[in-house]
Enzyme design. Structure first.
Site, short mmCIF file in Angstrom:
data_model
loop_
_atom_site.label_atom_id
_atom_site.label_comp_id
_atom_site.label_asym_id
_atom_site.label_seq_id
_atom_site.Cartn_x
_atom_site.Cartn_y
_atom_site.Cartn_z
N TRP A 60 0.20 36.48 -18.16
CA TRP A 60 0.33 36.62 -17.50
C TRP A 60 1.65 35.04 -16.48
CZ3 TRP A 60 1.85 31.42 -14.94
CH2 TRP A 60 1.95 31.96 -13.35
N ASP A 112 -5.94 26.69 -6.28
CA ASP A 112 -5.92 26.85 -7.69
C ASP A 112 -4.80 26.14 -8.51
OD1 ASP A 112 -5.66 28.10 -10.37
OD2 ASP A 112 -3.40 28.15 -10.06
N HIS A 143 -11.34 34.04 -17.40
CA HIS A 143 -10.78 32.74 -17.02
C HIS A 143 -11.43 31.29 -17.04
CE1 HIS A 143 -6.14 32.72 -19.10
NE2 HIS A 143 -6.84 33.01 -20.07
N HIS A 196 -8.31 31.71 -9.25
CA HIS A 196 -7.19 32.75 -8.74
C HIS A 196 -7.52 33.90 -7.18
CE1 HIS A 196 -4.18 33.02 -12.57
NE2 HIS A 196 -5.03 32.37 -12.50
N GLU A 219 -3.03 39.47 -16.20
CA GLU A 219 -4.21 38.59 -15.05
C GLU A 219 -3.67 38.60 -14.02
OE1 GLU A 219 -4.42 34.54 -16.96
OE2 GLU A 219 -5.43 33.32 -14.99
N ASP A 274 -7.04 24.24 -11.17
CA ASP A 274 -7.62 24.35 -12.63
C ASP A 274 -8.23 23.09 -12.59
OD1 ASP A 274 -6.32 26.62 -13.39
OD2 ASP A 274 -4.34 25.51 -12.19
N ASP A 298 -9.08 27.98 -19.10
CA ASP A 298 -8.08 28.09 -18.57
C ASP A 298 -8.62 26.30 -17.78
OD1 ASP A 298 -5.79 27.75 -17.70
OD2 ASP A 298 -5.57 29.67 -16.48
N LYS A 354 -3.55 37.38 -10.12
CA LYS A 354 -3.69 36.06 -8.51
C LYS A 354 -3.76 36.45 -7.56
CE LYS A 354 -2.09 31.36 -9.43
NZ LYS A 354 -1.43 30.71 -10.10
N ASP A 385 -9.47 35.30 -13.64
CA ASP A 385 -9.52 34.19 -13.95
C ASP A 385 -9.86 33.09 -12.34
OD1 ASP A 385 -8.44 30.63 -13.10
OD2 ASP A 385 -7.01 31.41 -14.22
#
Ligand code: RNT
Ligand code: ZN
Length: 418
Positions: A184, A293, A285, A261, A225, A295, A325, A227, A258
Site C-alpha cells: 500500500w 477512512d 483488509h 477504502h 491495495e 480505521d 486493519d 484506495k 480494504d
C-alpha cells in the site's frame, strides 16, 4: 452438565432442524487463519524512532500503555492470542524490523532483521505476513513514493519493495505457512491534479521493477491495495481501485480490498465475487470506516457479517486471505485486537451456520418472500451458544470472560509502561 453444554446441545438440535450441521460449521471456521495486524499494538509507530509522518496514516487517541519494543509488542500479541480461539497469523510492517539500535534505511531492511520474529512465530505456531512501509518517512513527506516524479525517490522505494518480497518469501518458506506481502502506498494529491495519467504510468513502471524477479517457487503471495482517498490525498489517489484491479489481473497479483477504502455506502462484500471471477486470490483488509477512512475496530456489524457470508457461502476460504486493519489509540490496545479478532471469527461462524443451500434454492425459484423470511429468521438462531462452545473447545474464555484477563494485564503490565 454446564450451562454452556446445555445451551449448545439445544442449539445444535435447533440448527439440525433447519438442516445445518453445527460440528461441520465449527470445523470449517477452525481451519481459517486470520492475519492479526501488529500495528494495532503501537498505533503504527514501529521501532525506527520518529522519522517523519508523510503518508496519511494517523492513529488518534492517547490510551496509555502502548508497546514500544519488540518484546512488549510480542507479549501483548501473545496475551491477545490467548483470548482468541484458533491459530492465526501476525501481520508485520517493515518498521517493525529489529536492528539492535542500529539505523537501517528502509531500502536496506531485509530478512535478517526479522529472525527474532520468525523464531518467536515458530515457537508459538503462527504464520507471518509482511508489508513494506511506504509511509512515515521523510521520503514520503510529499505524499509520493513509487509514483514520485523524482526518480531518486522512486528508486529508493523500489529497492524497499524488492527487499520486502524477500522478507515475505523468507517468512513463508521458513514457517511453512503462506506469507502475504501487501503493497500500500499513500501516493496522491490533496488538491485537483492537472495530470492524472503520468503518476499512474510511473506507478506501473515502479511495480514492474519491484516484481521483476520470479518468486513463484516461494511460499508467498503479493498483493496491491487500492484506495479512494486518504488524509492528504483527498482529490486523487494514484493507486485507485480500477488501477490496481487492472494491475492485479494483468500481473497475477492479489488485489487487496480494504473495507474503509471506498465511498461510504460502497461495501466490499459485493466486490468479492466479481474480483474472484478474474483473479485467483484476493486479500481483505477488514476494517470499519466511519464517515471517512477512519480505521475503527471492527464490530459485529452487517457489513462484517456480509463479508464473512461471501467467503463461507461460496467456499472461498482457500482463495481469500483475511487480514484485519484498524488502529484505535483511544482504548486498551489488547482489547482492540481481541474484540476485532473475535468478531471476525464470530462473523465466519455465523456464515457457516447459515442454511445457504436452502435459501439459494428459493432464490432460484424466484420466491423472494421466502428468501427474506429465511434470512430474517436466521438472525434469531442461537448462534451465541455455538460461539461459547467454540471458545470452550479452543481453551479460551467464553462470553465477556476474556475481558477480566485484559484488565488484569493492564494493571500488572501495561500501566507500568513509561
Ligand atoms: C492505509 C492502508 C494500509 C495501512 C496499513 C498500516 O490506508 O489501509 O493497509 O492501514 O498498511
Ligand atoms: Zn488496509
Amino acid at each position: 452438565m454446564s450451562i454452556i453444554e446445555n445451551a449448545f446441545d439445544i442449539a445444535k438440535e435447533q440448527y439440525h432442524e433447519i438442516g445445518v450441521d453445527v460440528e461441520k460449521a465449527m470445523d470449517t471456521v477452525s481451519k481459517i487463519r486470520i492475519s492479526m495486524h501488529c500495528w494495532q499494538g503501537d498505533d503504527v509507530s514501529g521501532f525506527e524512532g520518529t522519522v517523519g509522518n508523510g503518508g496519511g496514516i494517523l492513529a488518534t487517541g492517547a490510551y496509555p500503555g502502548k508497546a514500544t519494543t519488540p518484546e512488549e509488542l510480542r507479549s501483548d500479541v501473545e496475551k491477545a492470542y490467548s483470548l482468541i480461539p484458533g491459530k492465526h497469523k501476525l501481520n508485520l510492517h517493515a518498521i517493525y524490523a529489529e536492528t539492535n539500535g542500529e539505523k537501517v534505511e528502509r531500502n536496506q531492511v531485509e530478512a535478517k532483521h526479522f529472525t527474532g520474529w520468525v523464531d518467536w512465530a515458530k515457537e508459538i505456531g503462527i504464520g507471518l505476513d509482511y508489508n513494506p512501509t511506504y509511509f512515515s518517512h521523510p521520503l514520503a513527506d510529499t505524499n509520493f513514493t513509487l509514483a514520485d516524479s523524482d526518480k531518486a525517490i522512486r528508486d529508493y522505494w523500489i529497492e524497499h519493495g524488492i527487499k520486502s518480497r524477500e522478507v515475505a518469501a523468507y517468512f513463508g518458506d521458513t514457517l511453512g505457512i503462506t506469507s502475504v506481502m501487501n503493497n500500500w502506498i499513500p501516493d496522491g494529491y490533496k488538491d485537483v491534479p492537472a495530470d492524472r495519467v503520468a503518476p499512474r504510468e510511473r506507478l506501473i513502471d515502479s511495480l514492474d521493477k519491484i516484481f521483476a524477479k520470479d518468486l513463484s517457487a516461494s511460499n508467498c503471495r503479493e498483493a496491491v491495495e487500492c484506495k479512494l482517498f486518504g488524509i492528504g490525498s483527498e482529490s486523487y489517489v494514484v493507486g485507485s481501485h480500477e488501477f490496481y484491479m487492472g494491475y492485479a489481473i494483468k500481473n497475477k497479483k492479489l488485489l487487496c480490498l480494504d473495507a474503509g477504502h471506498f465511498h461510504p455506502t460502497e461495501k466490499i462484500d459485493d466486490k468479492i465475487s466479481s474480483c474472484l471471477l478474474y483473479l485467483d486470490e484476493i486479500l481483505l483488509h477488514v476494517s470499519r470506516g466511519v464517515r471517512w477512512d477512519s480505521d475503527h475496530i471492527i464490530t459485529l456489524s452487517d457489513d462484517l457479517k456480509n463479508i464473512a457470508y461471501e467467503i463461507i457461502s461460496n467456499n472461498y476460504q482457500d482463495r481469500i486471505y483475511i487480514g484485519l486493519d484498524f488502529f484505535d489509540a483511544s482504548v486498551n490496545r489488547v482489547a482492540a485486537w481481541v474484540i476485532g479478532m473475535r468478531n471476525m471469527i464470530k462473523a465466519l461462524l455465523i456464515a457457516a451456520l447459515t442454511p445457504t443451500a436452502d435459501i439459494r434454492k428459493v432464490e432460484l425459484e424466484q420466491d423472494f418472500t421466502s428468501r427474506l423470511v429465511m434470512q430474517e429468521e436466521n438472525k434469531c438462531m442461537p448462534f451465541a451458544a455455538v460461539w461459547d462452545m467454540y471458545c470452550v473447545r479452543n481453551n479460551v474464555p467464553d462470553g465477556i470472560n476474556w475481558y477480566d484477563q485484559v484488565k488484569d494485564y493492564e494493571l500488572k503490565i501495561l500501566s507500568k509502561r513509561g
